[in-house]
Design an enzyme around this catalytic site. Structure first.
Site, mmCIF file in Angstrom:
data_model
loop_
_atom_site.group_PDB
_atom_site.id
_atom_site.type_symbol
_atom_site.label_atom_id
_atom_site.label_comp_id
_atom_site.label_asym_id
_atom_site.label_seq_id
_atom_site.Cartn_x
_atom_site.Cartn_y
_atom_site.Cartn_z
ATOM 1 N N HIS A 220 0.803 -1.156 -0.050
ATOM 2 C CA HIS A 220 -0.060 -0.082 -0.232
ATOM 3 C C HIS A 220 1.011 1.090 0.156
ATOM 4 C CE1 HIS A 220 0.889 -0.030 4.368
ATOM 5 N NE2 HIS A 220 0.484 1.268 4.374
HETATM 6 N N1 UDP Z 1 -3.362 -5.183 9.091
HETATM 7 C C1 UDP Z 1 -5.050 -5.505 9.243
HETATM 8 N N2 UDP Z 1 -5.735 -5.993 8.069
HETATM 9 C C2 UDP Z 1 -5.200 -5.739 6.855
HETATM 10 C C3 UDP Z 1 -4.100 -5.347 6.949
HETATM 11 C C4 UDP Z 1 -3.163 -5.096 7.890
HETATM 12 O O1 UDP Z 1 -5.304 -5.654 10.362
HETATM 13 O O2 UDP Z 1 -6.189 -6.215 5.941
HETATM 14 C C5 UDP Z 1 -2.915 -4.758 10.359
HETATM 15 C C6 UDP Z 1 -1.649 -5.417 10.153
HETATM 16 O O3 UDP Z 1 -1.711 -6.874 10.716
HETATM 17 C C7 UDP Z 1 -0.629 -4.648 11.128
HETATM 18 C C8 UDP Z 1 -1.193 -3.201 10.559
HETATM 19 O O4 UDP Z 1 -2.370 -3.413 10.093
HETATM 20 O O5 UDP Z 1 -1.019 -4.640 12.605
HETATM 21 C C9 UDP Z 1 -0.380 -2.446 9.664
HETATM 22 O O6 UDP Z 1 -0.830 -1.416 9.103
HETATM 23 P P1 UDP Z 1 -0.543 -0.834 7.856
HETATM 24 O O7 UDP Z 1 0.198 -1.942 6.973
HETATM 25 O O8 UDP Z 1 -1.859 -0.032 7.482
HETATM 26 O O9 UDP Z 1 0.355 0.308 7.968
HETATM 27 P P2 UDP Z 1 2.050 0.512 8.305
HETATM 28 O O10 UDP Z 1 2.177 -0.546 9.420
HETATM 29 O O11 UDP Z 1 2.676 0.249 7.038
HETATM 30 O O12 UDP Z 1 1.970 1.836 8.615
#
Ligand code: UDP
Length: 380
Positions: A220
């Site tokens: 993403h």
């Molecule tokens: N996550 C979730 N459902 C999904 C994809 C990710 O619950 O379909 C959770 C994942 O397990 C983690 C968090 O979202 O705990 C990560 O968020 P994201 O990837 O949106 O953002 P980033 O961590 O890259 O800032």
């Protein structure tokens, strides 16, 4: 008198991190701490927001800001003023922000202008890639925060290189700076939910996949999804891997939008025809955690998911050229592959042939929430 904390959240990873703190307050600190939650409205659709509040038992936000179509700037004046208005009403002892989103910076700016001690959880992380909006948000927030809870030793070194050290020679907290390694607060969640995961979800059965016999993918980040070439290149690799093993991909709303915009009909057809490439709506935390825990390997550009891969001792391919979590790469449990199809496939074969076995404890012991709350209670 109870200490008042305002927690500012707005995006999926922040709801998940904040859940660990809210849960710990409710269970152990409710006599001493009153938490007020502000939801900035950054992520607002039910599957990116409400589902986490319900499933992770996060108290309903006490204050809900309106969603704005453009979430391009953490320094958006209107949003900062809306937060300031709430801070004046609540008069908290601390404002807590998480991570690196525009909500993080907006909250940090509001607290700073109101001279309320700012607590940054997940401080000190750097990608050294200024093309990422997250990098700007992190650096600024760390400059403004008085209390910086870092998750790793690397984060402490990053702050020191920027001239940020613990400095407590003033009696006034607003003029102090604290750097504290509390480990990673997401690890608190993984340990907590690990116990109950399997009884709460049967996502593997629903998808018709088997433990250790699928690859889990998330993508993403702006640099992978906002232009056609990287996104197509990643999907080319996934289509190839899906010839060998099921590939499960819960899609972020931004990725869905850009796939629709960038992919031509023949490519969309190819994706749709590939039965082993399982595309899903965004998942709830427990479904996602169950898929992580039972996967053979994880491919991701997410900060949170790459850490969770490590917590569950899964090898991972990072769809990035660099990472804030350098330890994961140093331990050789993850490979940085960027978006190039060939590089992704090479990393896939490498991790399949020599499956990493050693996952040293680099993210603390899963008690970050206790360390944070004990520290805040110790401050007058
Ligand atoms: N996550 C979730 N459902 C999904 C994809 C990710 O619950 O379909 C959770 C994942 O397990 C983690 C968090 O979202 O705990 C990560 O968020 P994201 O990837 O949106 O953002 P980033 O961590 O890259 O800032």
């Amino acid at each position: 008198m109870k200490k008042k904390i305002v927690t500012i959240v707005g995006a999926r990873p922040q709801f998940i991190k904040a859940a660990a703190l809210s849960r710990t307050i409710a269970a152990y600190y409710s006599d001493d701490i009153q938490e007020y939650i502000i939801h900035t409205g950054q992520h607002y659709d039910p599957e990116m927001s409400d589902v986490f509040f319900e499933e992770l038992n996060i108290p309903k936000p006490h204050f809900q800001l309106e969603h704005q179509e453009s979430w391009t700037d953490g320094e958006n004046e209107e949003r900062i003023l809306a937060i300031i208005k709430i801070l004046r009403e609540v008069k908290p002892d601390f404002v807590i922000v998480y991570g690196d989103t525009h909500s993080t910076l907006a909250g940090a700016m509001a607290a700073s202008r109101e001279k309320i001690p700012l607590v940054h959880v997940e401080a000190g992380l750097r990608s050294f890639n200024n093309n990422m909006p997250e990098e700007y948000n992190r650096v600024k927030t760390d400059q403004l925060a008085q209390i910086l809870f870092v998750p790793t030793e690397t984060a402490i070194h990053n702050l020191e290189k920027e001239g940020i050290f613990t400095k407590n020679d003033s009696t006034d907290l607003i003029n102090q700076k604290w750097i504290i390694n509390c480990g990673d607060i997401m690890y608190d969640n993984t340990l907590y939910y690990n116990e109950i995961l399997e009884s709460q979800t049967d996502i593997l059965q629903e998808l018709g996949i088997k433990k250790d016999h699928y690859i889990l993918v998330t993508v993403h980040r702006n640099f992978n999804t906002d232009q056609p070439e990287p996104l197509q290149s990643i999907f080319e690799a996934l289509l190839k891997i899906a010839q060998e093993i099921p590939v499960v991909l819960p899609l972020h709303p931004r990725t869905i939008k850009n796939m629709d915009q960038f992919f031509d009909d023949p490519f969309i057809n190819k994706i749709e025809k590939c039965k082993n490439l399982i595309l899903l709506e965004p998942l709830s935390f427990l479904d996602m955690a169950a898929l992580e825990k039972n996967s053979r390997m994880i491919i991701t550009d997410s900060g949170g998911v790459q850490k969770e891969a490590y917590f569950y001792q899964k090898p991972s391919i990072l769809l990035r050229d660099e990472t804030e979590w350098t330890e994961i790469v140093t331990t050789k449990t993850a490979i940085l592959a960027g978006y190039n199809t060939e590089k992704i496939l090479k990393a896939y074969h490498q991790l399949n042939q020599a499956v990493p076995k050693q996952y040293p404890p680099i993210f603390g012991d899963g008690t970050a929430a206790f360390m944070i709350l004990d520290f805040l209670l110790s401050k007058d």
